[in-house]
Structures are given as structure tokens and as C-alpha cells.
Design a protein around this motif. Structure first.
Motif, PDB file in Angstrom:
ATOM      1  N   THR A  99      -9.363  -0.265   2.686  1.00  9.06           N
ATOM      2  CA  THR A  99     -10.465  -1.139   3.060  1.00  9.06           C
ATOM      3  C   THR A  99      -9.936  -2.337   3.837  1.00  9.06           C
ATOM      4  N   LEU A 100     -10.833  -2.912   4.609  1.00  8.73           N
ATOM      5  CA  LEU A 100     -10.505  -4.120   5.370  1.00  8.73           C
ATOM      6  C   LEU A 100     -10.766  -5.333   4.481  1.00  8.73           C
ATOM      7  N   VAL A 101      -9.793  -6.265   4.405  1.00  2.90           N
ATOM      8  CA  VAL A 101      -9.935  -7.484   3.603  1.00  2.90           C
ATOM      9  C   VAL A 101      -9.635  -8.692   4.482  1.00  2.90           C
ATOM     10  N   GLU A 102      -9.922  -9.858   3.938  1.00  2.96           N
ATOM     11  CA  GLU A 102      -9.663 -11.088   4.681  1.00  2.96           C
ATOM     12  C   GLU A 102      -8.156 -11.307   4.800  1.00  2.96           C
ATOM     13  N   GLY A 103      -7.699 -11.539   6.032  1.00  5.90           N
ATOM     14  CA  GLY A 103      -6.280 -11.700   6.266  1.00  5.90           C
ATOM     15  C   GLY A 103      -5.762 -13.036   5.768  1.00  5.90           C
ATOM     16  N   ILE A 104      -4.552 -13.017   5.212  1.00 10.44           N
ATOM     17  CA  ILE A 104      -3.953 -14.260   4.712  1.00 10.44           C
ATOM     18  C   ILE A 104      -3.077 -14.940   5.773  1.00 10.44           C
TER      19      ILE A 104
END
Length: 474
Positions: free
Chosen positions: A441-446
Motif C-alpha cells: 500500500t501507499l503510505v505517507e512518506g517520511i
């Protein structure tokens, strides 16, 4: 769940009405016996005797105080030409015009005062009643007389009975209130859970129930939320795999048709070059090279289609995910010397139950894409951690990130004519992850760019705790 609440209330009725009825009957019997000893006549006679005694005492004290005044007892005199300093009783007596007056004063009437007029003075004589509070006694006798009259005017037994019934009803209702609260507190979450199951069955896959309880009902709500999340993820996986299956069929047919056409085109062009006269051969060779280069590009697409349509065996086994991540980073680092690869690996060395080749392909794709997105001087971060019965691997880059449209269609198979990449890498990676019982899944990048989360089943005693692949064959 109205029936559950009704049953709880019915149980309260059964458990309380019988003891309550027995209590009322016993109390009524005791009241009947005790009231038989009460005599309003005796109470009336006693109050009249006390009243006569009090009157005689009052008259005797008045006579004694008047005799003391006549015998020359020293009074307190008030000059009424300046009445401001006189007590209220003195001024009232002066204004009344009476010749003399007796007044009760002190605490509860324990002092008798005798007022006489001697213009322009008022003389005040006092006598202590020895701690007898005549005003309080008079008030108490008055209340006793009123009570006697009230008891004579009504049925005392009926009054006691009514008061007892009202008291018992009040106590019972007070006991019923917390039961209603408890019944509502128990039945309401079950009603919400039942309604949630109905809505979820009707297609509301995003429904989640809220609860702050930590009892059995709260556990049931948490179990529902977990089940809803798992079913939603499984449904999304099934839908995606169904779409992938359709795309695979199309890719397989397209690859077959293109391959059938490209082979004779290549052979024909090579034959044309070979048969050209020597003078025109240089031009034809250059033109043929252009055509052959494009044919090779199309052939790469054909191979990509074939790879996308194929399903290699999963061959699941326990794997050290930390070791695989470190190996992939070491493999890709020379190809991207300007990229700063950062690894934060779980110290407990989590193990996954998956196919080694498929996991390596997934991580290679994500780490390669991250390096290309970050560019020279950029950074790619890889992390691992165990989360319950799953192992999570995340890959983040410092690139420009993804737009809304790109994020929406990120895992759909696309065709690109870039020099590197076919547009199928992420689709293949997600399909393989799903086949191993995981997901991507795509998540918010850190790091400011894109971020991807790979979830794989954890290995426990050599067996995947959450491994349910769709296909394990070739």
C-alpha cells in the motif's frame, strides 16, 4: 436487542416483587398491632392538663411580679420624651396607651416583663422564670392540639398504609433506575453491533464501531472492527486479483499477437538489407537499424507482458527479512552511488513466511524506484518491524512524491515507453504480495516523497501465521 433489555427488566420484577410484597405484608401486620396501643384521647387529655398547668404558672408569676413592683422593687425607667433608645416592646407599650402590660421575653420566653406607665416614663420590672420557656411550651402544646385534631379527622391506619406503600414504591423505583441504566448500557452496544453487522452486510465496508469499554461487550466490538478490516482488505485483494487476472489474459493475447508479427518483420528487414546493391546498402542498413531497434523495444514489451501474465511458484518458507533487505540494498548501491540508502531494521530479526524470489523482486522494485525518484544526492529509507502476526517493510524516498491521479492508479498495469521500465513493476509486485498473503500500500512518506508499505505474514515455528496464497503453482 430490545428483548435482552426486556428480559433483564423482567428478571428484576420477578426477583424484587415477591420480597417486596412479603415485606409490605409483615410491616402492615406490625403497624396494625402497634397502632392498637395508640390513644388520641389520652394524648388530648395530657395536652390539656399541660396547658392548664402552664396557665396557672403564668398567672402566679404575673401576680408575684406585680406584688414586687408594688413593694418597691427597683425598675428600669425609660424616658419616652426621647424614645429612640427604648426597646421595641417599650415603645409599643407606650404607643398603645395602656396602663400596664405583661410581656414574655428572653430565650423561648424564659423571662417575664411588667410594664407600667408614669408619664413621661415607662417603668420595666423583670422576673426570671427559672429556665421554663413558656413560649416554646405554648408552641409545642399548640402543635400537639393540631396533631390531635388531625388524627381525629382522618383514618390513621389508612394514612400509615398509604405512607408505607408510597415509601416502598419509591425505594423500588430507586432500585429500578440503576437496573434500567445497566440494561441500557448492556443492550445499546449490542444493538449497535447488530446494526453494524447489518450495514456491513449491506456493503458499508468502511463502517467501524467506537467503544471505550474493556469488558466482554467491548471485546466483541473490537473483534467486529478487526473482522471488518480483515474482510475489507480481503475484498480489496480479491477485486485486485480479479482485475489482474483480466489484465493478464489481455497481456497474454497481446504478447502472442505481437510476437507473431514482430518475428517476420525482423526477418524481412534483414533480408531486404542483404539484397540491396552495395551503393545503397549503407542507407538501408541505417534504416533497418532504426526499424530493428524499435522492434527490439516492442519485443521487450512482449517479454514484459509475458512476465506479467505468468505466475511463478510461491515456494513459501521462513525468511530473515532483515537479511533480504540488507542484501537488496547492497546489490543496488553500486548502481546508484549518489543515493543515500538508510536501513532501520528491527533488532528482533523478524522472519516472514513467503517465497524468497518473490520477496526479492518486490524489494528490488521498490528500492530501485525509490532511488530513481530521489535522484543523485537523494535518500531512500528502508525499515522493518513485526506487528502482531505480520511483518511490515517500508520503503521511503526523498523524491517529489506522487500526485492524486498517480496515487489512484499506481498499482494498475500501464504501458510506458521510457527507456527503462515497462509500467508493470508495481502491479507485478502487488500481485505477488497478495499471492503470498500480504499486500503493498501507499503510505505517507517520511522523507518528503513517496512511501510504500509491504505487509507479509510472519513465520511461526516454520509456518506462516497468516499465509493464504491464491495460487502456489506455476
Amino acid at each position: 436487542m430490545g428483548s435482552l433489555r426486556s428480559r433483564l427488566i423482567a428478571a428484576f420484577f420477578v426477583a424484587t416483587l415477591l420480597p417486596l410484597g412479603a415485606t409490605i405484608w409483615i410491616t402492615m401486620q406490625l403497624l396494625e398491632r402497634s397502632l392498637g396501643y395508640a390513644s388520641t384521647g389520652e394524648l388530648d387529655g395530657l395536652s390539656r392538663t399541660l396547658e392548664g398547668t402552664m396557665r396557672q404558672f403564668y398567672e402566679r408569676e404575673r401576680r408575684s411580679l406585680k406584688q414586687d413592683a408594688a413593694a418597691g422593687a427597683a425598675p428600669v425607667s425609660f424616658d419616652m420624651r426621647a424614645p429612640e433608645g427604648a426597646p421595641d416592646a417599650v415603645r409599643a407599650f407606650w404607643d398603645s396607651g395602656e396602663a400596664e402590660r405583661f410581656v414574655l421575653s428572653g430565650s423561648g420566653g424564659d423571662r417575664l416583663e411588667y410594664l407600667t406607665r408614669a408619664d413621661p416614663f415607662v417603668r420595666l420590672y423583670r422576673r426570671d422564670l427559672g429556665g421554663i420557656h413558656l413560649q416554646e411550651l405554648a408552641a409545642q402544646l399548640r402543635r400537639s392540639r393540631e396533631l390531635v385534631g388531625s388524627m381525629e379527622e382522618r383514618d390513621l391506619r389508612r394514612g400509615f398504609t398509604l405512607a408505607l406503600l408510597l415509601l416502598d414504591a419509591l425505594v423500588w423505583l430507586v432500585s429500578l433506575a440503576p437496573l434500567l441504566f445497566i440494561a441500557h448500557r448492556i443492550s445499546r452496544p449490542i444493538q449497535e453491533l447488530t446494526a453494524g453487522l447489518s450495514r456491513f452486510a449491506a456493503g458499508d465496508w468502511d463502517l467501524r464501531l467506537r467503544t471505550t469499554r474493556d469488558d466482554e461487550v467491548g471485546s466483541a466490538v473490537h473483534a467486529f472492527n478487526d473482522m471488518a478490516g480483515q474482510l475489507r482488505r480481503n475484498r480489496e485483494r480479491l477485486v485486485y486479483l480479479t482485475q489482474i487476472s483480466s489484465w493478464e489474459t489481455l497481456a497474454r493475447k497481446t504478447a502472442h499477437e505481437l510476437k507473431n508479427s514482430l518475428t517476420p518483420i525482423r526477418l524481412t528487414v534483414e533480408e531486404m538489407v542483404a539484397r540491396q546493391p552495395h551503393a545503397d546498402r549503407a542507407f538501408m542498413a541505417q534504416a533497418a537499424q532504426i526499424v530493428i531497434s524499435e522492434i527490439e523495444t516492442l519485443e521487450r514489451r512482449v517479454r514484459a507482458f509475458s512476465e506479467f501474465a505468468s505466475e511463478p511458484a510461491v515456494n513459501a518458507e521462513p525468511l530473515d527479512i532483515n537479511a533480504i533487505v540488507a542484501e537488496r540494498v547492497a546489490l543496488l548501491q553500486p548502481a546508484h552511488p549518489g543515493t543515500d540508502y538508510r536501513c532501520t531494521l528491527d533488532p528482533i530479526a523478524p522472519r516472514v513466511y513467503a517465497g524468497a524470489d518473490l520477496v526479492k523482486g518486490i524489494l528490488t522494485n521498490l528500492l530501485e524506484n525509490g532511488a530513481e525518484a530521489a535522484g543523485p544526492g537523494g535518500a531512500v529509507a528502508a525499515t522493518t518491524r513485526q506487528q502482531g502476526q505480520e511483518v511490515v517493510v517500508e520503503v521511503h524516498d526523498s523524491g517529489p512524491g506522487l500526485g492524486d491521479e498517480a496515487a489512484r492508479t499506481l498499482f494498475e498495469p500501464t504501458i510506458t515507453f521510457k527507456k527503462h521500465g515497462m509500467g508493470l513493476g508495481l502491479s507485478i509486485a502487488k500481485k505477488n504480495a497478495l499471492r503470498m498473503g500480504g499486500d503493498i500500500t501507499l503510505v505517507e512518506g517520511i522523507l518528503g516523497g513517496a512511501g510504500f508499505r509491504v505487509v507479509l505474514p510472519a513465520a511461526e515455528n516454520g509456518v506462516g501465521t497468516n499465509f493464504h496464497p491464491g495460487h502456489q503453482g506455476n
